[in-house]
Design an enzyme around this catalytic site. Structure first.
Site, PDB file in Angstrom:
ATOM      1  N   GLN A 104      -3.235  -7.595   8.870  1.00  0.00           N
ATOM      2  CA  GLN A 104      -2.566  -7.586   9.776  1.00  0.00           C
ATOM      3  C   GLN A 104      -2.817  -8.420  10.793  1.00  0.00           C
ATOM      4  OE1 GLN A 104       0.079  -5.547  11.613  1.00  0.00           O
ATOM      5  NE2 GLN A 104       0.272  -4.035   9.796  1.00  0.00           N
ATOM      6  N   HIS A 117       3.337   0.209  12.555  1.00  0.00           N
ATOM      7  CA  HIS A 117       1.811   0.727  13.683  1.00  0.00           C
ATOM      8  C   HIS A 117       1.950  -0.515  14.622  1.00  0.00           C
ATOM      9  CE1 HIS A 117      -0.596   3.722  15.095  1.00  0.00           C
ATOM     10  NE2 HIS A 117      -2.109   2.707  14.275  1.00  0.00           N
ATOM     11  N   GLY A 134       1.113  -1.039  -0.146  1.00  0.00           N
ATOM     12  CA  GLY A 134       0.082   0.117   0.042  1.00  0.00           C
ATOM     13  C   GLY A 134       1.142   1.249  -0.108  1.00  0.00           C
ATOM     14  N   SER A 136      -3.251  40.843  12.484  1.00  0.00           N
ATOM     15  CA  SER A 136      -3.620  42.652  13.237  1.00  0.00           C
ATOM     16  C   SER A 136      -3.958  42.495  14.622  1.00  0.00           C
ATOM     17  CB  SER A 136      -5.258  42.667  12.302  1.00  0.00           C
ATOM     18  OG  SER A 136      -5.646  41.781  13.430  1.00  0.00           O
TER      19      SER A 136
HETATM   20  N1  LIG Z   1      -0.979   5.317   5.178  1.00  0.00           N
HETATM   21  C1  LIG Z   1      -0.050   5.938   6.219  1.00  0.00           C
HETATM   22  O1  LIG Z   1      -0.024   7.563   5.818  1.00  0.00           O
HETATM   23  C2  LIG Z   1       0.671   5.378   7.234  1.00  0.00           C
HETATM   24  C3  LIG Z   1       0.937   6.512   8.061  1.00  0.00           C
HETATM   25  C4  LIG Z   1       2.708   4.913   9.083  1.00  0.00           C
HETATM   26  C5  LIG Z   1       2.076   3.993   9.303  1.00  0.00           C
HETATM   27  N2  LIG Z   1       0.934   3.572   8.311  1.00  0.00           N
HETATM   28  C6  LIG Z   1       1.288   1.692   8.769  1.00  0.00           C
HETATM   29  O2  LIG Z   1       1.178   0.648   7.440  1.00  0.00           O
HETATM   30  C7  LIG Z   1       0.667  -0.085   7.439  1.00  0.00           C
HETATM   31  C8  LIG Z   1       0.654  -0.164   6.200  1.00  0.00           C
HETATM   32  O3  LIG Z   1      -0.235   1.141   6.092  1.00  0.00           O
HETATM   33  P1  LIG Z   1      -0.318   1.251   4.638  1.00  0.00           P
HETATM   34  O4  LIG Z   1      -1.376   2.582   4.180  1.00  0.00           O
HETATM   35  O5  LIG Z   1       1.147   1.408   3.675  1.00  0.00           O
HETATM   36  O6  LIG Z   1      -1.040   0.024   3.794  1.00  0.00           O
HETATM   37  P2  LIG Z   1      -2.559  -0.450   4.068  1.00  0.00           P
HETATM   38  O7  LIG Z   1      -3.341   0.573   2.430  1.00  0.00           O
HETATM   39  O8  LIG Z   1      -3.453   0.241   4.972  1.00  0.00           O
HETATM   40  O9  LIG Z   1      -2.807  -1.881   3.364  1.00  0.00           O
HETATM   41  C9  LIG Z   1      -2.374  -2.549   1.833  1.00  0.00           C
HETATM   42  C10 LIG Z   1      -2.002  -3.644   1.614  1.00  0.00           C
HETATM   43  O10 LIG Z   1      -2.751  -4.068   2.128  1.00  0.00           O
HETATM   44  C11 LIG Z   1      -3.243  -5.364   1.358  1.00  0.00           C
HETATM   45  N3  LIG Z   1      -4.213  -6.376   2.138  1.00  0.00           N
HETATM   46  C12 LIG Z   1      -5.502  -5.783   2.345  1.00  0.00           C
HETATM   47  N4  LIG Z   1      -5.662  -6.807   2.596  1.00  0.00           N
HETATM   48  C13 LIG Z   1      -5.398  -8.063   2.194  1.00  0.00           C
HETATM   49  C14 LIG Z   1      -6.100  -9.502   2.560  1.00  0.00           C
HETATM   50  N5  LIG Z   1      -7.063  -9.871   3.331  1.00  0.00           N
HETATM   51  N6  LIG Z   1      -5.070 -10.478   2.500  1.00  0.00           N
HETATM   52  C15 LIG Z   1      -3.759  -9.685   2.062  1.00  0.00           C
HETATM   53  N7  LIG Z   1      -3.419  -8.712   1.524  1.00  0.00           N
HETATM   54  C16 LIG Z   1      -4.081  -7.594   2.015  1.00  0.00           C
HETATM   55  C17 LIG Z   1      -3.249  -4.922   0.349  1.00  0.00           C
HETATM   56  O11 LIG Z   1      -2.989  -6.223  -0.734  1.00  0.00           O
HETATM   57  P3  LIG Z   1      -4.188  -5.612  -2.087  1.00  0.00           P
HETATM   58  O12 LIG Z   1      -3.874  -5.191  -3.008  1.00  0.00           O
HETATM   59  O13 LIG Z   1      -4.115  -7.334  -3.058  1.00  0.00           O
HETATM   60  O14 LIG Z   1      -5.450  -5.478  -1.551  1.00  0.00           O
HETATM   61  C18 LIG Z   1      -2.755  -3.903   0.052  1.00  0.00           C
HETATM   62  O15 LIG Z   1      -0.452  -4.179   0.049  1.00  0.00           O
HETATM   63  C19 LIG Z   1      -0.327  -0.418   8.506  1.00  0.00           C
HETATM   64  O16 LIG Z   1       0.344  -0.994   9.420  1.00  0.00           O
HETATM   65  C20 LIG Z   1      -0.611   1.550   9.017  1.00  0.00           C
HETATM   66  O17 LIG Z   1      -1.069   1.340  10.536  1.00  0.00           O
HETATM   67  C21 LIG Z   1       0.834   4.415   7.584  1.00  0.00           C
END
Ligand SMILES: NC(=O)c1ccc[n+]([C@@H]2O[C@H](COP(=O)([O-])OP(=O)(O)OC[C@H]3O[C@@H](n4cnc5c(N)ncnc54)[C@H](OP(=O)(O)O)[C@@H]3O)[C@@H](O)[C@H]2O)c1
Length: 405
Positions: free
Chosen positions: A159, A180, A95, A326
């Protein structure tokens, strides 16, 4: 109009501040100069903060509290390559974070592979980013089997969903990495109970994965939190810091998994997103109910905030923003800020309680695991986009010079 247009306010503030004490004048004028030149002053504050250095760790005084901060400078690329020379990093999920962290790791020359499901959108996106099936792009299980470090960057709901399949593959000697604290901290709800014989670490960039990538490409780095959940090898913290730098962090702030997840869920529901959206809506609705036009209500609520005043807070702090407004605006804002704080603090306490006791996690897991999650989310986004305030905003933005063809 509560505050003046940015350039006039800045001009006048410079005049006012010529009579101010030397320290304040120098700070303000330098920042105004930088703002005019379009320069963001971000890393300067940290650089000019007094610090002590002990073997790559800095103790920085944040307003009277000493905290540990790790810096990218201590992990040059050669050191990273040497440190991870025997490792294969399996980045599971592609993602926003997977994209940013994965490409940065690859550009840093580390041995990184991607693990995603073959029928999902991420597989195609990874291919578009140059990951090659069979070489450095695999199905999740295969990627984990080839790795020494498993970076779990699936969505938080996924997860939890995939944990029964992933857990048995996390054998002794591997390291488990999160961005996270959500899954292990709320293990009673997520069921993510980590094996007791592996290191479990966290690097949580404080921003979108797109920003992780952009800042890396600009030669800068994003601020990240770093934490250790379980240290079996005695090297967990060092590994977490090294990985944090390798994925594109500039500075890494030491915390715990609990503190990271509590503050993150709290912040995004509060000032970062939910709270600020609620404030915008409340202010806009009252203006409209009192007979103001949509453009006036929008300009006084959102446009002036995002285009003029909030960037000033970001550059040099709240007092700097006040100084740019201001005397009339300042007097009222200082008085009313106290009433807003007193009114909102109980709401923030409720919010923190709901985060800590798992209510927010439960809601998020239930909602985001529904099969119709994407459709339901899109419906809510369409509703937000359809609100008068955001439709008015679209019209206001269309008048910006850069949007005029
Ligand atoms: N986004 C942010 O701004 C941010 C910032 C800091 C930390 N985080 C943390 O980083 C981590 C990832 O977040 P993200 O935002 O990058 O990703 P996300 O968009 O929440 O997750 C996307 C990923 O999860 C996969 N996925 C979803 N459902 C699935 C399933 N049932 N089986 C297998 N794969 C599945 C998707 O694959 P498909 O394409 O195949 O569905 C995709 O590769 C999380 O823990 C989040 O809290 C995020």
């Amino acid at each position: 109009m509560a505050a003046r247009g940015a350039s006039r306010a800045l001009r006048n503030s410079v005049k006012q501040l010529t009579a101010a004490p030397v320290v304040q004048r120098r700070t303000f004028v330098a920042a105004v100069g930088a703002a005019r030149a379009g320069i963001t002053a971000a890393p300067k504050a940290a650089v000019s903060t007094p610090f002590q250095q002990t073997r790559g760790v800095k103790t920085i005084d944040f307003a009277g509290t000493k905290e540990t901060v790790f810096e990218r400078e201590d992990w040059p690329r050669e050191r990273l390559l040497e440190y991870f020379k025997d490792d294969t990093l399996a980045l599971i999920g592609y993602g926003s974070q997977g994209h940013g962290q994965g490409l940065n790791l690859r550009d840093n020359g580390l041995n990184v592979i991607i693990g995603v499901r073959k029928n999902g959108a991420s597989w195609k996106e990874a291919e578009q980013d140059g990951w090659i099936p069979g070489k450095n792009l695999f199905e999740i299980d295969e990627a984990i089997s080839k790795s020494t470090i498993v970076m779990n960057l699936l969505s938080d709901a996924a997860q939890s969903e995939t944990w029964p399949a992933i857990k048995p593959q996390l054998t002794k000697g591997k390291t488990l990495y999160f961005s996270h604290g959500f899954s292990p901290v709320f293990k009673d709800l997520t069921k993510v109970d980590v094996p007791t014989d592996i290191d479990v670490i966290l690097v949580a960039p404080k921003g979108s994965g797109r920003t992780v990538r952009t800042l890396f490409r600009e030669g800068r780095g994003i601020n990240s939190s770093v934490a250790v959940y379980q240290d079996v090898t005695g090297k967990a913290e060092e590994k977490a810091v090294a990985l944090g730098v390798a994925v594109g962090s500039g500075y890494l702030y030491k915390t715990t998994f609990e503190k990271e997840v509590y503050s993150d869920l709290y912040g995004e529901r509060g000032c970062l997103m939910g709270g600020i959206h609620g404030m915008f809506l409340a202010q806009y609705e009252v203006l409209r109910e009192r007979g103001h036009s949509p453009s006036e209500a929008f300009n006084e609520t959102v446009e002036e905030a995002t285009q003029s005043l909030y960037p000033l807070i970001g550059q040099n702090g709240m007092d700097y923003m006040y100084a740019a407004c201001s005397t009339t605006a300042r007097r009222g804002a200082i008085d009313w800020s106290k009433r807003f704080k007193d009114t909102l603090k109980p709401v923030f306490n409720d919010l923190y309680d709901a985060v800590r006791d798992g209510t927010e996690t439960k809601r998020s897991l239930e909602y985001n695991s529904r099969p119709d999650y994407r459709e339901a989310y899109q419906k809510e986004m369409d509703e937000i986009a359809g609100l008068e305030i955001w439709r008015a905003g679209k019209a206001v933005r269309s008048l910006r010079p850069e949007n005029q063809k």
